[in-house]
Design an enzyme around this catalytic site. Structure first.
Site, PDB file in Angstrom:
ATOM      1  N   CYS A 102       0.824  -1.219   0.000  1.00 48.10           N
ATOM      2  CA  CYS A 102       0.000   0.000   0.000  1.00 48.10           C
ATOM      3  C   CYS A 102       0.855   1.266   0.000  1.00 48.10           C
ATOM      4  O   CYS A 102       0.300   2.375  -0.119  1.00 48.10           O
ATOM      5  CB  CYS A 102      -0.902   0.052   1.236  1.00 48.10           C
ATOM      6  SG  CYS A 102      -1.941  -1.389   1.441  1.00 48.10           S
ATOM      7  N   HIS A 120      -6.188   1.430   6.007  1.00 52.91           N
ATOM      8  CA  HIS A 120      -6.726   0.582   4.940  1.00 52.91           C
ATOM      9  C   HIS A 120      -7.305  -0.660   5.593  1.00 52.91           C
ATOM     10  O   HIS A 120      -6.602  -1.348   6.332  1.00 52.91           O
ATOM     11  CB  HIS A 120      -5.596   0.217   3.971  1.00 52.91           C
ATOM     12  CG  HIS A 120      -5.960  -0.813   2.964  1.00 52.91           C
ATOM     13  ND1 HIS A 120      -7.149  -0.788   2.264  1.00 52.91           N
ATOM     14  CD2 HIS A 120      -5.307  -1.929   2.529  1.00 52.91           C
ATOM     15  CE1 HIS A 120      -7.187  -1.821   1.437  1.00 52.91           C
ATOM     16  NE2 HIS A 120      -6.095  -2.531   1.592  1.00 52.91           N
ATOM     17  N   HIS A 122      -9.794  -4.337   5.174  1.00 50.03           N
ATOM     18  CA  HIS A 122     -10.440  -5.329   4.312  1.00 50.03           C
ATOM     19  C   HIS A 122     -11.783  -5.717   4.944  1.00 50.03           C
ATOM     20  O   HIS A 122     -12.233  -6.850   4.775  1.00 50.03           O
ATOM     21  CB  HIS A 122      -9.553  -6.564   4.156  1.00 50.03           C
ATOM     22  CG  HIS A 122      -8.425  -6.387   3.183  1.00 50.03           C
ATOM     23  ND1 HIS A 122      -7.710  -7.430   2.675  1.00 50.03           N
ATOM     24  CD2 HIS A 122      -7.902  -5.267   2.605  1.00 50.03           C
ATOM     25  CE1 HIS A 122      -6.776  -6.987   1.836  1.00 50.03           C
ATOM     26  NE2 HIS A 122      -6.872  -5.671   1.785  1.00 50.03           N
ATOM     27  N   GLU A 143     -27.626   9.511  12.105  1.00 49.94           N
ATOM     28  CA  GLU A 143     -26.878  10.359  13.043  1.00 49.94           C
ATOM     29  C   GLU A 143     -25.361  10.211  12.898  1.00 49.94           C
ATOM     30  O   GLU A 143     -24.615  11.193  12.982  1.00 49.94           O
ATOM     31  CB  GLU A 143     -27.327  10.025  14.481  1.00 49.94           C
ATOM     32  CG  GLU A 143     -26.689  10.867  15.564  1.00 49.94           C
ATOM     33  CD  GLU A 143     -27.159  12.328  15.577  1.00 49.94           C
ATOM     34  OE1 GLU A 143     -28.081  12.684  14.808  1.00 49.94           O
ATOM     35  OE2 GLU A 143     -26.589  13.113  16.359  1.00 49.94           O
ATOM     36  N   HIS A 199     -12.443  -5.428  -2.457  1.00 46.58           N
ATOM     37  CA  HIS A 199     -11.151  -5.323  -1.781  1.00 46.58           C
ATOM     38  C   HIS A 199     -11.297  -4.711  -0.382  1.00 46.58           C
ATOM     39  O   HIS A 199     -11.037  -5.377   0.607  1.00 46.58           O
ATOM     40  CB  HIS A 199     -10.194  -4.517  -2.679  1.00 46.58           C
ATOM     41  CG  HIS A 199      -8.820  -4.340  -2.127  1.00 46.58           C
ATOM     42  ND1 HIS A 199      -7.740  -4.008  -2.906  1.00 46.58           N
ATOM     43  CD2 HIS A 199      -8.337  -4.419  -0.858  1.00 46.58           C
ATOM     44  CE1 HIS A 199      -6.652  -3.920  -2.159  1.00 46.58           C
ATOM     45  NE2 HIS A 199      -6.995  -4.161  -0.908  1.00 46.58           N
TER      46      HIS A 199
END
Ligand SMILES: CSC[C@@H](O)[C@@H](O)C(=O)COP(=O)(O)O
Ligand SMILES: [Zn+2]
EC number: 4.2.1.109
Length: 239
Positions: A102, A120, A122, A143, A199
């Site tokens: 990443c 990140h 998954h 809300e 992903h």
């Protein structure tokens, strides 16, 4: 790292070599410590199991990056890569590891959005929503939306505002996402997150604690949207 066979002793780290002083601190707020703490926490939510997902922090011109393909919940600070965000050179490279796949995406986000942290996940809620929505995830009149920033104006969204998160198509390799991710960030100046089909999700913020709030609030909304769809309830309420 803590999960490997060598069982090396983190307390024995020599801070005079390999720029180890960049990752060793007794301060729990140090980025290398926070990344390990949050990956342990996010593992319990199913956000970074099976080595997927991750956390990166940018502070004082440096990006702290986890290794690739490791048990994210078992990392220790000495596993961290440190990269100079101006020169893009690694200041610290732990032996035997590659930096997270990443990394180019985190750097894109830091550069384009001046973000202080990226998360990140998954999360299955994110993945399911990319199967239930087409180009954008949309939800209003909940809300929890009030935890998400507007970005194009000061302050957060209101309860009745429509939250919109773009959805990108996945690529075979993580780094191949870079071009479409950069374009998407530029075309959607009001978003603090991008979903990636089949992903997961990338979320960022001015600092790690804001990024954590956004990630939690978004995951709540993604999970809720799946349930609303199951009951045939529109996720966006007519005005
Ligand atoms: C289960 S492999 C997942 C990776 O390809 C990637 O999507 C990911 O989220 C983590 O990559 P990593 O290189 O381990 O930090
Ligand atoms: Zn991923």
């Amino acid at each position: 790292m803590a999960c490997c066979e060598c069982h090396h002793d983190e307390t024995a780290i020599d801070v005079t070599v390999n720029n180890n002083h960049l990752i060793y601190s007794k301060n729990p707020k140090h980025p290398a410590n926070v990344i390990c703490e949050l990956c342990r926490l996010f593992y319990t939510s199913g956000w970074c199991t099976g080595t997927g997902g991750g956390v990166s922090i940018r502070e004082d011109g440096k990006a702290y990056i986890a290794p690739s393909g490791v048990h994210k919940e078992r990392m220790i600070p000495s596993d961290m890569f440190v990269l100079d965000t101006d020169t893009k050179e690694y200041l610290r490279t732990p032996e035997g590891y590659k930096a997270s796949a990443c990394t180019p995406l985190f750097l894109d986000i830091y550069r384009i959005r001046d973000a202080g942290a990226c998360i990140h996940t998954h999360s299955q809620n994110a993945v399911m929503c990319t199967l239930l929505f087409d180009k954008y995830f949309e939800i209003s009149n909940i809300e929890q939306i009030k935890a998400i920033p507007k970005l194009t104006e000061t302050g957060n969204l209101w309860y009745s505002d429509k939250l919109v998160i773009p959805i990108l198509e996945n690529t075979e390799r993580e780094e191949e996402l870079s071009d479409s991710l950069q374009q998407c960030i530029k075309e959607n100046p009001g978003t603090t997150a991008i979903l990636v089909r089949r992903h997961g999700i990338f979320v960022w913020g001015p600092n790690i604690w804001k990024a954590k709030v956004y990630t939690e609030a978004l995951d709540y909304l993604l999970e809720l949207a799946i349930k609303m769809k199951q009951f045939g309830i529109p996720t966006v309420k007519e005005k």
